[in-house]
Design a protein around this motif. Structure first.
Motif, PDB file in Angstrom:
ATOM      1  N   GLY A  14       6.928 -15.388   9.482  1.00  0.00           N
ATOM      2  CA  GLY A  14       7.078 -15.401  10.830  1.00  0.00           C
ATOM      3  C   GLY A  14       7.003 -13.742  11.135  1.00  0.00           C
ATOM      4  N   THR A  15       7.935 -12.961  12.492  1.00  0.00           N
ATOM      5  CA  THR A  15       7.655 -11.934  12.790  1.00  0.00           C
ATOM      6  C   THR A  15       8.490 -10.330  12.163  1.00  0.00           C
ATOM      7  OG1 THR A  15       6.420 -12.801  15.481  1.00  0.00           O
ATOM      8  CG2 THR A  15       7.811  -9.970  15.427  1.00  0.00           C
ATOM      9  N   LYS A  16       9.254 -11.465  11.522  1.00  0.00           N
ATOM     10  CA  LYS A  16      10.117 -10.612  10.739  1.00  0.00           C
ATOM     11  C   LYS A  16       9.148 -10.525   9.646  1.00  0.00           C
ATOM     12  CE  LYS A  16      14.430 -10.874   8.285  1.00  0.00           C
ATOM     13  NZ  LYS A  16      15.592 -11.613   8.213  1.00  0.00           N
ATOM     14  N   GLU A  17       8.918 -10.857   8.836  1.00  0.00           N
ATOM     15  CA  GLU A  17       8.564 -11.013   7.361  1.00  0.00           C
ATOM     16  C   GLU A  17       7.361 -10.554   7.914  1.00  0.00           C
ATOM     17  OE1 GLU A  17      10.865 -14.613   6.777  1.00  0.00           O
ATOM     18  OE2 GLU A  17       9.601 -13.977   8.287  1.00  0.00           O
ATOM     19  N   LYS A  18       6.297 -10.417   8.846  1.00  0.00           N
ATOM     20  CA  LYS A  18       5.685  -9.468   9.332  1.00  0.00           C
ATOM     21  C   LYS A  18       5.722  -7.538   9.223  1.00  0.00           C
ATOM     22  CE  LYS A  18       2.390 -13.314  10.418  1.00  0.00           C
ATOM     23  NZ  LYS A  18       1.323 -13.962  11.696  1.00  0.00           N
ATOM     24  N   GLU A  19       6.652  -7.927  10.072  1.00  0.00           N
ATOM     25  CA  GLU A  19       7.277  -6.271   9.818  1.00  0.00           C
ATOM     26  C   GLU A  19       7.903  -5.706   9.385  1.00  0.00           C
ATOM     27  OE1 GLU A  19      10.190  -7.321  12.813  1.00  0.00           O
ATOM     28  OE2 GLU A  19       8.396  -7.109  14.821  1.00  0.00           O
ATOM     29  N   LEU A  20       8.552  -6.153   7.956  1.00  0.00           N
ATOM     30  CA  LEU A  20       8.805  -6.099   6.676  1.00  0.00           C
ATOM     31  C   LEU A  20       7.646  -5.884   5.887  1.00  0.00           C
ATOM     32  CD1 LEU A  20      11.224  -8.632   6.285  1.00  0.00           C
ATOM     33  CD2 LEU A  20      11.818  -6.402   6.519  1.00  0.00           C
ATOM     34  N   TRP A  21       6.886  -6.375   6.426  1.00  0.00           N
ATOM     35  CA  TRP A  21       5.521  -6.153   4.998  1.00  0.00           C
ATOM     36  C   TRP A  21       4.917  -4.497   5.512  1.00  0.00           C
ATOM     37  CZ3 TRP A  21       0.381  -5.460   7.193  1.00  0.00           C
ATOM     38  CH2 TRP A  21      -0.782  -5.089   6.541  1.00  0.00           C
ATOM     39  N   LEU A  22       4.893  -4.593   7.324  1.00  0.00           N
ATOM     40  CA  LEU A  22       4.004  -3.559   7.957  1.00  0.00           C
ATOM     41  C   LEU A  22       5.123  -2.326   7.552  1.00  0.00           C
ATOM     42  CD1 LEU A  22       1.932  -2.440   9.695  1.00  0.00           C
ATOM     43  CD2 LEU A  22       2.907  -2.836  11.587  1.00  0.00           C
ATOM     44  N   ALA A  23       6.265  -2.316   7.463  1.00  0.00           N
ATOM     45  CA  ALA A  23       7.112  -0.909   7.681  1.00  0.00           C
ATOM     46  C   ALA A  23       6.854  -0.250   5.895  1.00  0.00           C
ATOM     47  CB  ALA A  23       8.316  -1.593   7.264  1.00  0.00           C
ATOM     48  N   ALA A  24       6.362  -1.546   4.992  1.00  0.00           N
ATOM     49  CA  ALA A  24       6.163  -1.124   3.585  1.00  0.00           C
ATOM     50  C   ALA A  24       4.308  -0.141   3.180  1.00  0.00           C
ATOM     51  CB  ALA A  24       6.298  -2.856   2.388  1.00  0.00           C
ATOM     52  N   GLN A  25       4.341  -0.054   4.366  1.00  0.00           N
ATOM     53  CA  GLN A  25       2.742   0.771   3.846  1.00  0.00           C
ATOM     54  C   GLN A  25       2.772   2.207   4.511  1.00  0.00           C
ATOM     55  OE1 GLN A  25       0.642  -2.329   2.618  1.00  0.00           O
ATOM     56  NE2 GLN A  25       2.451  -3.284   2.793  1.00  0.00           N
ATOM     57  N   VAL A  26       2.467   2.464   3.493  1.00  0.00           N
ATOM     58  CA  VAL A  26       1.916   3.725   3.622  1.00  0.00           C
ATOM     59  C   VAL A  26       0.544   4.418   4.254  1.00  0.00           C
ATOM     60  CG1 VAL A  26       4.265   4.441   2.827  1.00  0.00           C
ATOM     61  CG2 VAL A  26       2.210   4.184   1.058  1.00  0.00           C
ATOM     62  N   VAL A  27       0.121   5.445   4.381  1.00  0.00           N
ATOM     63  CA  VAL A  27      -0.575   6.348   4.415  1.00  0.00           C
ATOM     64  C   VAL A  27      -0.699   7.175   3.054  1.00  0.00           C
ATOM     65  CG1 VAL A  27      -2.211   8.586   5.513  1.00  0.00           C
ATOM     66  CG2 VAL A  27      -1.100   6.517   6.912  1.00  0.00           C
ATOM     67  N   GLN A  28      -2.284   6.660   2.384  1.00  0.00           N
ATOM     68  CA  GLN A  28      -2.574   7.165   0.990  1.00  0.00           C
ATOM     69  C   GLN A  28      -3.722   8.230   1.189  1.00  0.00           C
ATOM     70  OE1 GLN A  28      -1.695   4.677  -2.289  1.00  0.00           O
ATOM     71  NE2 GLN A  28      -1.098   3.054  -0.315  1.00  0.00           N
ATOM     72  N   ARG A  29      -4.293   8.283   1.924  1.00  0.00           N
ATOM     73  CA  ARG A  29      -5.199   9.085   2.074  1.00  0.00           C
ATOM     74  C   ARG A  29      -5.662   9.294   3.975  1.00  0.00           C
ATOM     75  NH1 ARG A  29      -9.941   4.884  -1.126  1.00  0.00           N
ATOM     76  NH2 ARG A  29      -9.463   3.513   0.477  1.00  0.00           N
ATOM     77  N   SER A  30      -6.766   9.981   3.482  1.00  0.00           N
ATOM     78  CA  SER A  30      -7.472  10.435   5.001  1.00  0.00           C
ATOM     79  C   SER A  30      -8.739  10.092   5.205  1.00  0.00           C
ATOM     80  CB  SER A  30      -6.858  12.066   5.269  1.00  0.00           C
ATOM     81  OG  SER A  30      -7.775  12.685   7.040  1.00  0.00           O
ATOM     82  N   TYR A  31      -8.708   8.768   6.651  1.00  0.00           N
ATOM     83  CA  TYR A  31      -9.876   8.924   7.260  1.00  0.00           C
ATOM     84  C   TYR A  31     -10.634   9.793   7.542  1.00  0.00           C
ATOM     85  CZ  TYR A  31     -12.292   6.637  10.739  1.00  0.00           C
ATOM     86  OH  TYR A  31     -13.357   6.087  11.658  1.00  0.00           O
ATOM     87  N   HIS A  32     -10.166  10.794   8.544  1.00  0.00           N
ATOM     88  CA  HIS A  32     -10.616  12.048   9.199  1.00  0.00           C
ATOM     89  C   HIS A  32     -11.249  12.835   8.132  1.00  0.00           C
ATOM     90  CE1 HIS A  32     -10.716  16.302  10.752  1.00  0.00           C
ATOM     91  NE2 HIS A  32     -10.722  15.379  12.548  1.00  0.00           N
ATOM     92  N   ASP A  33     -10.768  13.395   7.373  1.00  0.00           N
ATOM     93  CA  ASP A  33     -11.071  13.552   5.955  1.00  0.00           C
ATOM     94  C   ASP A  33     -11.874  13.233   5.372  1.00  0.00           C
ATOM     95  OD1 ASP A  33      -9.200  15.815   7.055  1.00  0.00           O
ATOM     96  OD2 ASP A  33      -8.102  15.891   5.493  1.00  0.00           O
ATOM     97  N   GLU A  34     -12.410  12.079   4.766  1.00  0.00           N
ATOM     98  CA  GLU A  34     -13.112  11.460   3.581  1.00  0.00           C
ATOM     99  C   GLU A  34     -14.141  10.764   4.267  1.00  0.00           C
ATOM    100  OE1 GLU A  34     -11.010   9.568   0.910  1.00  0.00           O
ATOM    101  OE2 GLU A  34      -9.158  10.605   0.967  1.00  0.00           O
ATOM    102  N   GLN A  38     -16.845  13.973   6.839  1.00  0.00           N
ATOM    103  CA  GLN A  38     -18.439  13.747   6.743  1.00  0.00           C
ATOM    104  C   GLN A  38     -19.714  13.191   7.243  1.00  0.00           C
ATOM    105  OE1 GLN A  38     -18.089  14.692   3.255  1.00  0.00           O
ATOM    106  NE2 GLN A  38     -16.424  15.427   3.473  1.00  0.00           N
ATOM    107  N   LEU A  39     -18.784  12.258   7.296  1.00  0.00           N
ATOM    108  CA  LEU A  39     -19.965  11.263   8.444  1.00  0.00           C
ATOM    109  C   LEU A  39     -20.538  12.075   9.297  1.00  0.00           C
ATOM    110  CD1 LEU A  39     -21.758   8.432   9.627  1.00  0.00           C
ATOM    111  CD2 LEU A  39     -19.426   8.467  11.023  1.00  0.00           C
ATOM    112  N   MET A  40     -19.659  13.060  10.483  1.00  0.00           N
ATOM    113  CA  MET A  40     -20.506  14.126  11.279  1.00  0.00           C
ATOM    114  C   MET A  40     -21.404  15.385  10.898  1.00  0.00           C
ATOM    115  SD  MET A  40     -19.053  12.347  14.465  1.00  0.00           S
ATOM    116  CE  MET A  40     -17.491  11.176  14.742  1.00  0.00           C
ATOM    117  N   GLY A  41     -20.526  15.320   9.312  1.00  0.00           N
ATOM    118  CA  GLY A  41     -21.878  16.962   8.854  1.00  0.00           C
ATOM    119  C   GLY A  41     -22.603  16.398   7.789  1.00  0.00           C
ATOM    120  N   ILE A  42     -23.418  14.282   8.071  1.00  0.00           N
ATOM    121  CA  ILE A  42     -24.798  14.561   7.616  1.00  0.00           C
ATOM    122  C   ILE A  42     -25.353  13.231   8.485  1.00  0.00           C
ATOM    123  CG2 ILE A  42     -23.611  13.834   5.048  1.00  0.00           C
ATOM    124  CD1 ILE A  42     -23.082  10.893   5.492  1.00  0.00           C
TER     125      ILE A  42
END
Length: 301
Positions: A14-34, A38-42
């Motif tokens: 339900g909503t509670k479990e999905k919120e718990l799952w989302l809270a456990a996610q962390v940013v591990q790399r940069s969409y902007h940088d990687e 890169q796209l804007m330069g090629i």
């Protein structure tokens, strides 16, 4: 299969479990940088970058980009290349960028090429199959989709008013499919999902209703020069689907609401690279994706 850390076995989230799952996610790399930088330069001559939307979770952080011709030529066939529908499948994104950088111009005179290198930037940053709503974008290509990644891409492609001859969608099959993503899926849906054998090597997923096996063979033959092709298991299958020719299985892309079913293209394939192989490197995986794209485009030239 062990129980997942979130939820009660046999009971859908339900909503509670999905919120718990989302809270456990962390940013591990940069969409902007990687990806974005890169796209804007090629961007090759004759092409332009268009922003076709942004993700509602953070519109400034997650703009959505595609490369399109400055002018479409109605005398040419049109082809669509998509990567990063599953953000955690790295070579789908980086392979698309490498194709843009090194190969796109080689096909510009013959084909109207549209490349969307990263459909799911939140998934790319958090190394996730799902979006923040615990929805798989690659099962969400349908009208009024709740997945913004899917709905915005569909709207953008429709706005181009092109009849696509080819669509190649770049993916990976990883060991984390068994260790994380399938257990999470089973927990979310309150079901049981058995482990499947992760194939060691490259394979493609054709469309059940129109597999175009000569086309799939052309892709496999090109990729086997770069990396090894996944063998069938003892039951003649790959990830539970019957192998129909070397390195090729079929899914009904439209009924499963896959990205590969988004268009009515005659030639459709989904690539699957295995980055966890002892024989693979990140660059080798990117090269396999590029080889698959080039072989697909050569087939329709």
């Amino acid at each position: 299969m062990q129980n997942y850390a979130i939820g009660t076995p046999g009971k859908p989230w339900g909503t509670k479990e999905k919120e718990l799952w989302l809270a456990a996610q962390v940013v591990q790399r940069s969409y902007h940088d990687e990806v974005v930088q890169q796209l804007m330069g090629i961007v090759p001559t004759g092409f332009k970058v268009v922003q076709y939307g942004s993700l509602p979770y953070d519109e400034e952080r997650y703009p959505l980009y595609a490369i399109v011709p400055e002018c479409f030529d109605s005398a040419k066939p049109s082809a669509l290349v998509t990567g990063g529908v599953h953000g955690y499948e790295t070579s789908g994104v980086q392979g698309a960028l490498k194709f843009i950088r090194n190969n796109l111009l080689n096909y510009a005179k013959d084909i109207n090429l549209v490349v969307v290198p990263c459909v799911s930037p939140w998934g790319y940053e958090t190394i996730n199959r799902w979006n923040p709503l615990a929805i798989d974008p690659n099962r969400s290509f349908y009208t009024d989709s709740p997945a913004s990644e899917s709905s915005q891409l569909m709207a953008f492609i429709a706005s181009l008013e092109q009849t696509f001859t080819l669509h190649i969608d770049l993916h990976e099959t990883t060991d984390t499919d068994n260790s994380e993503f399938r257990p999470a899926l089973a927990a979310r849906d309150g079901t049981t999902h058995d482990n499947w054998n992760i194939p060691d090597g490259f394979y493609t997923v054709a469309n059940t209703t129109n597999p175009q096996l000569d086309f799939q063979k052309a892709v496999i033959d090109a990729v086997k020069v770069v990396t090894h092709i996944a063998p069938a298991d003892s039951d003649g299958k790959i990830i539970g689907a019957q192998v129909v020719s070397e390195g090729v299985i079929c899914y009904d892309k439209k009924s499963l609401y896959l990205c590969g079913g988004m268009t009515d293209a005659m030639y459709v394939t989904t690539t699957e690279v295995y980055p966890d192989s002892k024989q693979a490197t990140p660059e080798n995986c990117n090269d396999a994706q590029v080889a698959a794209v080039c072989a697909s485009l050569n087939f329709i030239k």
